[in-house]
Design an enzyme around this catalytic site. Sequence first.
Site, PDB file in Angstrom:
ATOM      1  CB  CYS A  83      -0.985  -0.019   1.162  1.00  0.00           C
ATOM      2  SG  CYS A  83      -0.241   0.061   2.809  1.00  0.00           S
ATOM      3  NE  ARG A 129      -4.554   1.555   1.819  1.00  0.00           N
ATOM      4  CZ  ARG A 129      -4.361   2.277   0.728  1.00  0.00           C
ATOM      5  NH1 ARG A 129      -5.244   2.212  -0.259  1.00  0.00           N
ATOM      6  NH2 ARG A 129      -3.315   3.062   0.606  1.00  0.00           N
ATOM      7  CG  ASP A 148      -5.116   5.694   2.682  1.00  0.00           C
ATOM      8  OD1 ASP A 148      -5.212   5.300   3.859  1.00  0.00           O
ATOM      9  OD2 ASP A 148      -4.129   6.304   2.242  1.00  0.00           O
TER      10      ASP A 148
END
Length: 155
Positions: free
Chosen positions: A9, A15, A123
């Site tokens: 990420c 994440r 996000d």
Amino acid sequence: MPVKILMVCLGNICRSPLAEGILASKLPKGKFLVDSAGTGSWHIGRAPDNRSIATAKKNGLNISNQKGRQFKRSDFDTFDYIFVMDNNNYSDVLDLATNELQKNKVQLILNEIFPDENVDVPDPYYGLANGFDMVYQMLDEACEILAQRLIAKHS
Ligand code: 4NP
């Protein structure tokens, strides 16, 4: 040699640490190795975001021992599969690739659920707390499909 899978990420604190913990929990140890990295450099050496740690814990996973690191070119050779969380990660990682073999290793993680739709894992960094639960559910579903596919392919 284990089959190596990298989750990527932007920050490697929200994440991809969740994706690493979730996928690792669904694969037999020894045969598979799961790691994560960020395209950015801000959080190198740091533990995952407290909200990711808490969301993982609620679901029975401990990701608190992970350490942030930045994606590097040699990851293309180290890893067999590279899964990115969103389309920005995809173009940032592809910019570092030097050949087609490397490019072909990179896939969007939610294409496991929605093939060819190129959907982002949003996000959650600046969002509300339940963003982390949403991300967890998406990643859990994608990693369940991915784990079955990897186990079938490499057994
Ligand atoms: P991640 O979230 O890419 O899921 O780890 C982010 C964490 C930190 C930042 C951006 C995204 N940041 O700008 O510091």
